[in-house]
Design a protein around this motif. Sequence first.
Motif, short mmCIF file in Angstrom:
data_model
loop_
_atom_site.label_atom_id
_atom_site.label_comp_id
_atom_site.label_asym_id
_atom_site.label_seq_id
_atom_site.Cartn_x
_atom_site.Cartn_y
_atom_site.Cartn_z
N ARG A 255 -2.16 -11.03 -75.05
CA ARG A 255 -2.08 -9.57 -75.23
C ARG A 255 -3.43 -8.95 -74.92
N GLU A 256 -3.39 -7.74 -74.38
CA GLU A 256 -4.63 -7.08 -73.98
C GLU A 256 -4.70 -5.67 -74.55
N TRP A 257 -5.94 -5.23 -74.79
CA TRP A 257 -6.21 -3.86 -75.23
C TRP A 257 -6.47 -2.99 -74.01
N ALA A 258 -5.95 -1.78 -74.02
CA ALA A 258 -6.34 -0.78 -73.03
C ALA A 258 -7.81 -0.43 -73.29
N VAL A 259 -8.56 -0.17 -72.24
CA VAL A 259 -9.99 0.08 -72.35
C VAL A 259 -10.28 1.22 -73.33
N ASP A 260 -9.53 2.33 -73.24
CA ASP A 260 -9.80 3.47 -74.11
C ASP A 260 -9.58 3.14 -75.58
N LYS A 261 -8.56 2.35 -75.88
CA LYS A 261 -8.27 2.00 -77.28
C LYS A 261 -9.32 1.03 -77.83
N LEU A 262 -9.72 0.06 -77.03
CA LEU A 262 -10.75 -0.87 -77.48
C LEU A 262 -12.07 -0.15 -77.71
N ASN A 263 -12.42 0.76 -76.81
CA ASN A 263 -13.65 1.54 -76.99
C ASN A 263 -13.55 2.43 -78.22
N ALA A 264 -12.37 3.00 -78.46
CA ALA A 264 -12.18 3.84 -79.65
C ALA A 264 -12.44 3.03 -80.92
N LEU A 265 -11.90 1.82 -80.98
CA LEU A 265 -12.14 0.96 -82.15
C LEU A 265 -13.62 0.65 -82.30
N ARG A 266 -14.27 0.33 -81.20
CA ARG A 266 -15.71 0.02 -81.24
C ARG A 266 -16.53 1.20 -81.70
N LEU A 267 -16.05 2.42 -81.43
CA LEU A 267 -16.76 3.63 -81.84
C LEU A 267 -16.36 4.11 -83.23
N GLY A 268 -15.43 3.40 -83.88
CA GLY A 268 -15.07 3.75 -85.25
C GLY A 268 -13.84 4.62 -85.39
N GLN A 269 -13.04 4.79 -84.34
CA GLN A 269 -11.84 5.63 -84.37
C GLN A 269 -10.64 4.84 -84.90
N TRP A 270 -9.84 5.47 -85.76
CA TRP A 270 -8.61 4.86 -86.24
C TRP A 270 -7.59 4.80 -85.12
N LEU A 271 -6.73 3.78 -85.17
CA LEU A 271 -5.56 3.69 -84.31
C LEU A 271 -4.35 3.39 -85.18
N VAL A 272 -3.17 3.82 -84.71
CA VAL A 272 -1.94 3.69 -85.50
C VAL A 272 -0.80 3.22 -84.60
N ALA A 273 0.06 2.39 -85.14
CA ALA A 273 1.29 1.99 -84.45
C ALA A 273 2.47 2.32 -85.35
N GLU A 274 3.47 2.98 -84.79
CA GLU A 274 4.72 3.18 -85.53
C GLU A 274 5.61 1.98 -85.22
N ILE A 275 6.14 1.37 -86.26
CA ILE A 275 6.97 0.19 -86.10
C ILE A 275 8.31 0.43 -86.79
N PRO A 276 9.32 -0.40 -86.53
CA PRO A 276 10.63 -0.19 -87.16
C PRO A 276 10.54 -0.22 -88.69
N ALA A 277 11.26 0.70 -89.31
CA ALA A 277 11.29 0.81 -90.78
C ALA A 277 12.32 -0.15 -91.36
N SER A 278 12.21 -0.34 -92.67
CA SER A 278 13.11 -1.26 -93.37
C SER A 278 14.50 -0.68 -93.62
N ALA A 279 14.61 0.67 -93.54
CA ALA A 279 15.89 1.32 -93.84
C ALA A 279 15.93 2.69 -93.18
N PRO A 280 17.13 3.23 -92.99
CA PRO A 280 17.24 4.60 -92.49
C PRO A 280 16.54 5.57 -93.45
N GLY A 281 15.98 6.62 -92.91
CA GLY A 281 15.29 7.61 -93.73
C GLY A 281 13.86 7.23 -94.06
N ARG A 282 13.37 6.16 -93.45
CA ARG A 282 11.99 5.70 -93.67
C ARG A 282 11.27 5.67 -92.33
N GLN A 283 9.96 5.84 -92.35
CA GLN A 283 9.13 5.67 -91.16
C GLN A 283 7.96 4.78 -91.54
#
Length: 129
Positions: free
Chosen positions: A12-40
């Motif tokens: 797996r590879e990081w996009a350059v902008d995202k890796l640089n963002a992490l190195r500069l202290g920026q948060w990153l977020v991933a939305e993933i499947p929830a455990s039930a309907p009505g949840r995120q």
Amino acid sequence: MSNLIGPAGGGREWAVDKLNALRLGQWLVAEIPASAPGRQTFVEIMPITTPADEQARREGWKRSDRARTFRLEHWEFDSERLFGFDYDIGAVLVRTGVAVGEPELNATLQVWQLDPGQFVYPWQCDYPR
């Protein structure tokens, strides 16, 4: 020229902008499947700030650090409350982790079955925090 940096474990590879963002202290977020309907559900990567980062901030710049420590949090929220002030009511912290350096971050993502390509900037998704 490739815009990916890696491998980030398991090929797996990081996009350059995202890796640089992490190195500069920026948060990153991933939305993933929830455990039930009505949840995120989201996983956030929060680079931990150091006194050197605070000094750079006071001087008006951001310090890049390839050896940063990262805190990971996996949260699940009630979808109906996501866009209000009370988004934390009914929120569940599913799991947390700490990764020291990029190789450990990549290994943690692999264990959590997440891909670097899933991560975006917080303002690019419905992340409430």
